[in-house]
Design an enzyme around this catalytic site. Structure first.
Site, short mmCIF file in Angstrom:
data_model
loop_
_atom_site.label_atom_id
_atom_site.label_comp_id
_atom_site.label_asym_id
_atom_site.label_seq_id
_atom_site.Cartn_x
_atom_site.Cartn_y
_atom_site.Cartn_z
N GLY A 14 0.80 -1.35 -0.02
CA GLY A 14 -0.02 0.10 0.03
C GLY A 14 0.73 1.22 -0.04
O GLY A 14 0.41 2.18 0.54
N SER A 15 2.15 1.46 -0.32
CA SER A 15 2.71 2.55 -0.57
C SER A 15 2.27 3.37 -1.52
O SER A 15 2.29 4.79 -1.47
CB SER A 15 4.26 2.37 -1.01
OG SER A 15 4.45 1.93 -2.14
N ASN A 16 1.59 3.03 -2.61
CA ASN A 16 0.74 3.98 -3.63
C ASN A 16 -0.36 4.44 -2.90
O ASN A 16 -0.71 5.63 -3.14
CB ASN A 16 0.58 3.14 -4.87
CG ASN A 16 1.91 3.29 -5.74
OD1 ASN A 16 2.16 4.25 -6.13
ND2 ASN A 16 2.41 2.04 -5.93
N ARG A 67 -15.46 -15.17 -9.99
CA ARG A 67 -15.06 -13.77 -10.37
C ARG A 67 -16.11 -12.76 -10.29
O ARG A 67 -16.00 -11.74 -9.77
CB ARG A 67 -14.34 -13.61 -11.52
CG ARG A 67 -12.72 -13.51 -11.24
CD ARG A 67 -11.83 -13.38 -12.93
NE ARG A 67 -10.90 -14.51 -12.53
CZ ARG A 67 -9.80 -14.18 -11.98
NH1 ARG A 67 -9.65 -12.95 -11.33
NH2 ARG A 67 -8.62 -15.05 -11.87
N ARG A 93 -6.08 -9.11 -8.38
CA ARG A 93 -7.41 -9.82 -9.02
C ARG A 93 -7.55 -9.36 -10.38
O ARG A 93 -7.97 -7.96 -10.39
CB ARG A 93 -8.47 -9.94 -8.07
CG ARG A 93 -8.12 -10.50 -6.71
CD ARG A 93 -7.64 -11.81 -6.64
NE ARG A 93 -8.74 -13.05 -7.58
CZ ARG A 93 -8.24 -14.18 -7.56
NH1 ARG A 93 -7.06 -14.63 -7.23
NH2 ARG A 93 -9.05 -14.86 -8.22
N ASN A 109 -4.98 2.07 -13.15
CA ASN A 109 -4.18 1.21 -12.55
C ASN A 109 -2.73 1.88 -12.71
O ASN A 109 -2.40 2.45 -13.72
CB ASN A 109 -4.24 -0.24 -13.29
CG ASN A 109 -3.14 -1.06 -12.75
OD1 ASN A 109 -3.14 -1.33 -11.49
ND2 ASN A 109 -2.49 -1.84 -13.71
N HIS A 111 1.49 0.70 -13.27
CA HIS A 111 2.10 -0.57 -13.41
C HIS A 111 3.64 -0.40 -13.59
O HIS A 111 3.88 0.75 -14.12
CB HIS A 111 1.72 -1.06 -15.02
CG HIS A 111 2.32 -2.41 -15.36
ND1 HIS A 111 2.02 -3.59 -15.06
CD2 HIS A 111 3.43 -2.54 -16.08
CE1 HIS A 111 2.95 -4.65 -15.60
NE2 HIS A 111 3.82 -3.83 -16.22
N VAL A 146 -5.65 -7.16 -19.37
CA VAL A 146 -4.92 -6.57 -18.31
C VAL A 146 -3.61 -5.79 -18.87
O VAL A 146 -3.22 -5.89 -19.95
CB VAL A 146 -4.47 -7.53 -17.38
CG1 VAL A 146 -5.62 -8.28 -16.83
CG2 VAL A 146 -3.51 -8.65 -18.15
#
Ligand code: 4DW
Ligand code: GAR
Length: 203
Positions: A14-16, A67, A93, A109, A111, A146
């Site tokens: 969780g640093s972001n 899912r 996920r 997101n 990456h 993704v």
């Protein structure tokens, strides 16, 4: 004006998330981190939510038959809290086509590579094996496929001869935080436009 309500989805450290909380805590910032969702009960990032007094929800993906049901439970939480926008921050996920469609252009997101190079895992190791001279991170809108989708921002890092996957990861992390904070500001201040696969942003 009421603030844009952001949810952050995490699975780990969780640093972001911490960087996003810091950004949103600036005086008069037009967005707030209103909810954290984790699919891992022991995610280190939960501590950042607790410290900041942000509500968090643990949804165990293993407790759902498939899912789709897991995603719809998350969607229900997001609606209950009046969430406007979702940031994935080390969330591990894959989200279903249905979920991604419900949050079209409201789901981002981060990456750890310069997409479209090195989608997937082990990005730092693969960058070194490939011999690229520049590495970095990418923030993008999420699509069904993704690690793909319109790119909002990237930060670059020069690869040094002595780099290892660990040194690259360590030097990239602060750039990830910078990129995600910048993204939150662009979104909160509505300084972006998605045009097909391109995202225009302005000062
Ligand atoms: C990502 C991509 C694949 C997996 C995990 C993470 C990157 C970001 C992301 C998360 N969810 C997403 C994205 C994305 O870019 N696009 C969509 N959804 N649609 C991955 O393969 N995860 C596997 C599980 C790993 C685990 O639980 O440890 C999985 O089976 O979901
Ligand atoms: C970050 O390096 C992020 O780029 C990466 O997971 C880490 C989460 O760190 N995401 C992915 O690899 C997505 N495919 P954090 O929990 O400290 O924010």
């Amino acid at each position: 004006m009421s603030k844009l309500k952001i949810a952050v989805l995490i699975s780990g450290r969780g640093s972001n998330l911490k960087a996003l909380i810091e950004q949103a805590s600036e005086p008069n910032f037009p967005a707030e981190i209103a909810l954290v969702i984790t699919n891992k009960k022991d995610a280190g990032g939960i501590a950042h939510a607790e410290k900041a007094g942000i509500p968090y929800v643990f949804l165990d993906h293993k407790a759902f038959t498939n899912r789709h049901d897991f995603d719809m439970a998350m969607h229900a939480e997001l609606l209950t809290r009046g969430i406007d926008f979702v940031f994935l921050a080390g969330f591990m996920r894959v989200l279903s086509k249905e979920f991604v469609a419900k949050w079209h252009d409201k789901l981002v997101n981060i990456h750890p590579s310069l997409l479209p190079a090195f989608p997937g895992v082990d990005t730092h190791e693969r960058a070194l094996v490939t011999g690229v001279k520049f590495h970095g991170c990418t923030v993008h809108f999420v699509r069904e496929e993704v690690d793909a989708g319109p790119i909002i921002t990237q930060e670059i890092l020069k690869v040094e001869d002595k780099d290892t996957p660990e040194t690259l990861a360590a030097r990239l992390l602060p750039l990830e935080h910078k990129a995600y904070k910048h993204t939150l500001r662009l979104i909160a201040e509505k300084r972006y436009l998605v045009k097909g696969n391109r995202v225009e942003t302005w000062d």
